[in-house]
Enzyme design. Structure first.
Site, PDB file in Angstrom:
ATOM      1  N   ASP A  97       0.788  -1.233   0.000  1.00 24.33           N
ATOM      2  CA  ASP A  97       0.000   0.000   0.000  1.00 24.33           C
ATOM      3  C   ASP A  97       0.815   1.276   0.000  1.00 24.33           C
ATOM      4  O   ASP A  97       0.356   2.320   0.461  1.00 24.33           O
ATOM      5  CB  ASP A  97      -0.911  -0.019   1.238  1.00 24.33           C
ATOM      6  N   GLU A 119       0.250  -9.087  -1.017  1.00 29.06           N
ATOM      7  CA  GLU A 119      -0.379  -8.539   0.199  1.00 29.06           C
ATOM      8  C   GLU A 119      -1.635  -7.749  -0.198  1.00 29.06           C
ATOM      9  O   GLU A 119      -1.842  -6.602   0.194  1.00 29.06           O
ATOM     10  CB  GLU A 119       0.573  -7.674   1.030  1.00 29.06           C
ATOM     11  N   GLU A 133      -2.413   4.971   2.969  1.00 29.08           N
ATOM     12  CA  GLU A 133      -2.282   3.559   2.566  1.00 29.08           C
ATOM     13  C   GLU A 133      -3.614   2.900   2.230  1.00 29.08           C
ATOM     14  O   GLU A 133      -3.686   2.059   1.330  1.00 29.08           O
ATOM     15  CB  GLU A 133      -1.568   2.759   3.662  1.00 29.08           C
ATOM     16  N   HIS A 213       5.720   5.195  12.846  1.00 24.60           N
ATOM     17  CA  HIS A 213       5.938   6.095  11.708  1.00 24.60           C
ATOM     18  C   HIS A 213       4.667   6.509  10.980  1.00 24.60           C
ATOM     19  O   HIS A 213       4.736   7.220   9.976  1.00 24.60           O
ATOM     20  CB  HIS A 213       6.850   5.415  10.677  1.00 24.60           C
ATOM     21  N   ARG A 215       1.631   8.214   9.264  1.00 22.40           N
ATOM     22  CA  ARG A 215       1.334   9.628   8.985  1.00 22.40           C
ATOM     23  C   ARG A 215       0.180  10.170   9.814  1.00 22.40           C
ATOM     24  O   ARG A 215       0.196  11.312  10.246  1.00 22.40           O
ATOM     25  CB  ARG A 215       0.985   9.787   7.498  1.00 22.40           C
ATOM     26  N   HIS A 245      12.475   5.852  13.192  1.00 24.71           N
ATOM     27  CA  HIS A 245      12.281   5.993  11.741  1.00 24.71           C
ATOM     28  C   HIS A 245      12.882   7.319  11.270  1.00 24.71           C
ATOM     29  O   HIS A 245      12.833   8.317  11.996  1.00 24.71           O
ATOM     30  CB  HIS A 245      10.774   5.946  11.466  1.00 24.71           C
TER      31      HIS A 245
HETATM   32  C1  UD1 Z   1       6.482   5.043   3.830  1.00 23.62           C
HETATM   33  C2  UD1 Z   1       5.128   4.561   3.294  1.00 23.62           C
HETATM   34  C3  UD1 Z   1       4.389   3.778   4.372  1.00 23.62           C
HETATM   35  C4  UD1 Z   1       5.250   2.668   4.922  1.00 23.62           C
HETATM   36  C5  UD1 Z   1       6.564   3.252   5.417  1.00 23.62           C
HETATM   37  C6  UD1 Z   1       7.476   2.166   5.913  1.00 23.62           C
HETATM   38  C7  UD1 Z   1       3.873   5.936   1.693  1.00 23.62           C
HETATM   39  C8  UD1 Z   1       2.978   7.085   1.515  1.00 23.62           C
HETATM   40  N1  UD1 Z   1       4.310   5.714   2.949  1.00 23.62           N
HETATM   41  O1  UD1 Z   1       6.239   6.012   4.846  1.00 23.62           O
HETATM   42  O2  UD1 Z   1       3.193   3.229   3.823  1.00 23.62           O
HETATM   43  O3  UD1 Z   1       4.557   2.050   5.983  1.00 23.62           O
HETATM   44  O4  UD1 Z   1       7.212   3.936   4.338  1.00 23.62           O
HETATM   45  O5  UD1 Z   1       8.517   2.676   6.688  1.00 23.62           O
HETATM   46  O6  UD1 Z   1       4.200   5.249   0.742  1.00 23.62           O
HETATM   47  N2  UD1 Z   1      13.721   8.871   5.093  1.00 23.62           N
HETATM   48  C9  UD1 Z   1      15.100   8.889   5.046  1.00 23.62           C
HETATM   49  N3  UD1 Z   1      15.750   7.721   4.700  1.00 23.62           N
HETATM   50  C10 UD1 Z   1      15.104   6.569   4.440  1.00 23.62           C
HETATM   51  C11 UD1 Z   1      13.703   6.561   4.508  1.00 23.62           C
HETATM   52  C12 UD1 Z   1      13.017   7.724   4.825  1.00 23.62           C
HETATM   53  O7  UD1 Z   1      15.728   9.893   5.280  1.00 23.62           O
HETATM   54  O8  UD1 Z   1      15.752   5.554   4.127  1.00 23.62           O
HETATM   55  C13 UD1 Z   1      13.004  10.140   5.410  1.00 23.62           C
HETATM   56  C14 UD1 Z   1      13.085  11.155   4.250  1.00 23.62           C
HETATM   57  O9  UD1 Z   1      13.162  12.438   4.767  1.00 23.62           O
HETATM   58  C15 UD1 Z   1      11.747  10.918   3.537  1.00 23.62           C
HETATM   59  C16 UD1 Z   1      10.848  10.693   4.733  1.00 23.62           C
HETATM   60  O10 UD1 Z   1      11.615   9.868   5.637  1.00 23.62           O
HETATM   61  O11 UD1 Z   1      11.360  12.030   2.751  1.00 23.62           O
HETATM   62  C17 UD1 Z   1       9.536  10.064   4.442  1.00 23.62           C
HETATM   63  O12 UD1 Z   1       9.638   8.899   3.639  1.00 23.62           O
HETATM   64  P1  UD1 Z   1       8.297   8.360   2.903  1.00 23.62           P
HETATM   65  O13 UD1 Z   1       8.604   7.096   2.211  1.00 23.62           O
HETATM   66  O14 UD1 Z   1       7.686   9.448   2.099  1.00 23.62           O
HETATM   67  O15 UD1 Z   1       7.302   8.114   4.109  1.00 23.62           O
HETATM   68  P2  UD1 Z   1       7.358   7.050   5.272  1.00 23.62           P
HETATM   69  O16 UD1 Z   1       6.830   7.724   6.486  1.00 23.62           O
HETATM   70  O17 UD1 Z   1       8.692   6.429   5.339  1.00 23.62           O
HETATM   71  N1  UDP Z   2      12.393  -3.126  10.753  1.00 21.09           N
HETATM   72  C1  UDP Z   2      13.772  -3.116  10.559  1.00 21.09           C
HETATM   73  N2  UDP Z   2      14.527  -2.236  11.284  1.00 21.09           N
HETATM   74  C2  UDP Z   2      13.980  -1.371  12.175  1.00 21.09           C
HETATM   75  C3  UDP Z   2      12.575  -1.373  12.347  1.00 21.09           C
HETATM   76  C4  UDP Z   2      11.806  -2.254  11.600  1.00 21.09           C
HETATM   77  O1  UDP Z   2      14.300  -3.890   9.761  1.00 21.09           O
HETATM   78  O2  UDP Z   2      14.719  -0.607  12.812  1.00 21.09           O
HETATM   79  C5  UDP Z   2      11.567  -4.048   9.936  1.00 21.09           C
HETATM   80  C6  UDP Z   2      10.525  -4.865  10.669  1.00 21.09           C
HETATM   81  O3  UDP Z   2      11.058  -6.098  11.115  1.00 21.09           O
HETATM   82  C7  UDP Z   2       9.447  -5.059   9.614  1.00 21.09           C
HETATM   83  C8  UDP Z   2       9.542  -3.794   8.774  1.00 21.09           C
HETATM   84  O4  UDP Z   2      10.823  -3.235   9.036  1.00 21.09           O
HETATM   85  O5  UDP Z   2       9.713  -6.164   8.770  1.00 21.09           O
HETATM   86  C9  UDP Z   2       8.450  -2.839   9.121  1.00 21.09           C
HETATM   87  O6  UDP Z   2       8.673  -1.616   8.492  1.00 21.09           O
HETATM   88  P1  UDP Z   2       7.890  -0.309   8.865  1.00 21.09           P
HETATM   89  O7  UDP Z   2       7.408  -0.394  10.270  1.00 21.09           O
HETATM   90  O8  UDP Z   2       8.780   0.827   8.501  1.00 21.09           O
HETATM   91  O9  UDP Z   2       6.681  -0.302   7.841  1.00 21.09           O
HETATM   92  P2  UDP Z   2       5.215  -0.962   7.829  1.00 21.09           P
HETATM   93  O10 UDP Z   2       5.361  -2.418   8.057  1.00 21.09           O
HETATM   94  O11 UDP Z   2       4.398  -0.284   8.887  1.00 21.09           O
HETATM   95  O12 UDP Z   2       4.712  -0.618   6.476  1.00 21.09           O
END
Ligand code: UD1
Ligand code: UDP
Length: 369
Positions: A97, A119, A133, A213, A215, A245
């Site tokens: 999602d 999924e 999502e 994490h 939103r 995160h």
């Molecule tokens: C995203 C997904 C969410 C998923 C989550 C898993 C969308 C809208 N959201 O949310 O569904 O559950 O990932 O973690 O698709 N950032 C870094 N380095 C990284 C990753 C993120 O710096 O490796 C920071 C950046 O500033 C980035 C921000 O996090 O712009 C947000 O990342 P984004 O993927 O837009 O949203 P998530 O909250 O990570």
């Molecule tokens: N995870 C990881 N390192 C971390 C925190 C989570 O590898 O520091 C893994 C966790 O085991 C799971 C996945 O990341 O498999 C979950 O990711 P996240 O919570 O970012 O996203 P969501 O599942 O809510 O989409």
């Protein structure tokens, strides 16, 4: 030979697609498999690619600090165009999602490729929770040609929406495949992050692992969550470890409120084996993560979920998770109840994992065959 394009962009998608990639790569005579990462996440994605030894064929390298949904969606659609047009896949696999999945599904539809949704069928039917999502997966579900539902309930959701049941396969969740792969390795693997964790985990204390994490929890929700963790950590027998995160909307409140709190360790996101190691050491997990809720039951760890709605009712029914929302006193109350009520703890930790047995990827491959 069928041409398969597997596309993902974030940490959880990578973890959940990795076992499927391994499965496809076993049969090189039948499948020409290419991996495309949008890099919606960068560091957190790369940690997973490294552990599972996955080398992408295409990397759109899209992540920007503090990115927004508008440009990210547009960038994925535009970025996918040449890859789809050049490779001309028969099947494009997307997961779950995220913005990467939905924008890739739209691009694949435009390019005339068949869309396989892994999924599939998770629903809250609340447009705003989880945001964005819930609508991402509904849109991807409308576009998909083949649906891999992790559970029977997810399949039923799709059937209710008019999806032909012949196009749905119930497979279990591939996260369990990934978890079992990692779980069997973490005790033997040489990993600097696990060594680091060994140096900070206080084995005399009650370990609570936290992640978050979502939103819809940004702002007040995160402030409430942090206040709850601060109260929980007043108990000197507790140690809270929280890999934070990298989203700036998470980093800011968490560091401001919990940065200097005794018994709370804020650390950087962990690589997958280190996180699995830490889940194994913990007594309770408090999270708003989807993937963690699906993994924890296989490790016998009770989960308190900081959300009001869930697309994972199976875990609630199986008794492995409790929804606690984001109200400070509710989080504190439920945590202390779980810490003091041995019967409740035993019941939650012994429940069966409704998300699978570790063979979901194999089932997906068989269905494609
Ligand atoms: C995203 C997904 C969410 C998923 C989550 C898993 C969308 C809208 N959201 O949310 O569904 O559950 O990932 O973690 O698709 N950032 C870094 N380095 C990284 C990753 C993120 O710096 O490796 C920071 C950046 O500033 C980035 C921000 O996090 O712009 C947000 O990342 P984004 O993927 O837009 O949203 P998530 O909250 O990570
Ligand atoms: N995870 C990881 N390192 C971390 C925190 C989570 O590898 O520091 C893994 C966790 O085991 C799971 C996945 O990341 O498999 C979950 O990711 P996240 O919570 O970012 O996203 P969501 O599942 O809510 O989409």
């Amino acid at each position: 030979m069928k041409k398969i394009l597997i596309v993902f962009g974030t940490r959880p998608e990578a973890i959940k697609m990795a076992p499927l990639i391994k499965e496809f790569q076993k049969d090189k005579a039948k499948y020409d498999v290419k991996i495309c990462v949008t890099a919606q996440h960068r560091e957190m994605l790369d940690q997973v690619l490294e552990f599972f030894e996955i080398k992408p064929d295409f990397d759109l390298n899209l992540m920007k600090i503090g990115q927004n949904l508008f440009t990210l969606t547009a960038d994925v659609i535009v970025g996918m165009k040449p890859i789809l047009e050049d490779f001309k896949p028969d099947f494009v696999f997307v997961h779950g999602d995220t913005t990467t999945s939905t924008a890739t599904a739209i691009a694949s539809f435009y390019a005339g490729a068949k869309i396989c949704h892994v999924e599939a069928g998770l629903r809250t039917y609340n447009k705003l929770s989880p945001f964005p999502e819930e609508m991402n997966r509904q849109i991807t579900g409308r576009l998909a040609d083949i649906h891999f539902a992790p559970t029977i309930q997810a399949k039923q959701n799709l059937i209710k929406e008019g999806v032909d049941s012949d196009c749905i396969s119930v497979t279990g969740n591939t996260v369990v495949d990934a978890l079992l792969y990692a779980r069997d390795r973490v005790d033997n693997v040489q990993d600097f992050q696990i060594d680091f964790l060994k140096s900070i985990v206080d084995t005399t204390k009650y370990l609570i692992l936290v992640t978050g994490h979502r939103r819809e929890n940004f702002g007040e929700g995160f402030v409430n969550i942090c206040k709850a963790l601060k109260q929980i950590a007043l108990d000197k027998n507790v140690q809270v470890i929280y890999p934070v995160h990298l989203n700036p909307n998470v980093q800011k409140p968490v560091n401001e409120i919990l940065g200097e709190v005794d018994n709370v360790k804020l650390i950087a996101p962990l690589n997958y084996p280190a996180f699995v190691w830490l889940m194994k050491q913990s007594k309770i997990i408090i999270t708003d993560s989807g993937g963690v809720q699906e993994e924890a039951p296989s490790l016998g760890k009770p989960v308190l979920v900081m959300r009001d709605t869930t697309e994972r009712p199976e875990a609630v029914e199986a008794g492995t998770v409790i929804l606690v929302g984001t109200n400070t006193s509710d989080i504190v109350k439920q945590t202390s109840l779980l810490m003091s009520d041995n019967l409740l703890y035993e019941k939650m930790s012994k429940a069966h994992n409704p998300y699978g047995d570790g063979n979901a990827s194999l089932r997906i491959l068989k269905a494609i065959e």
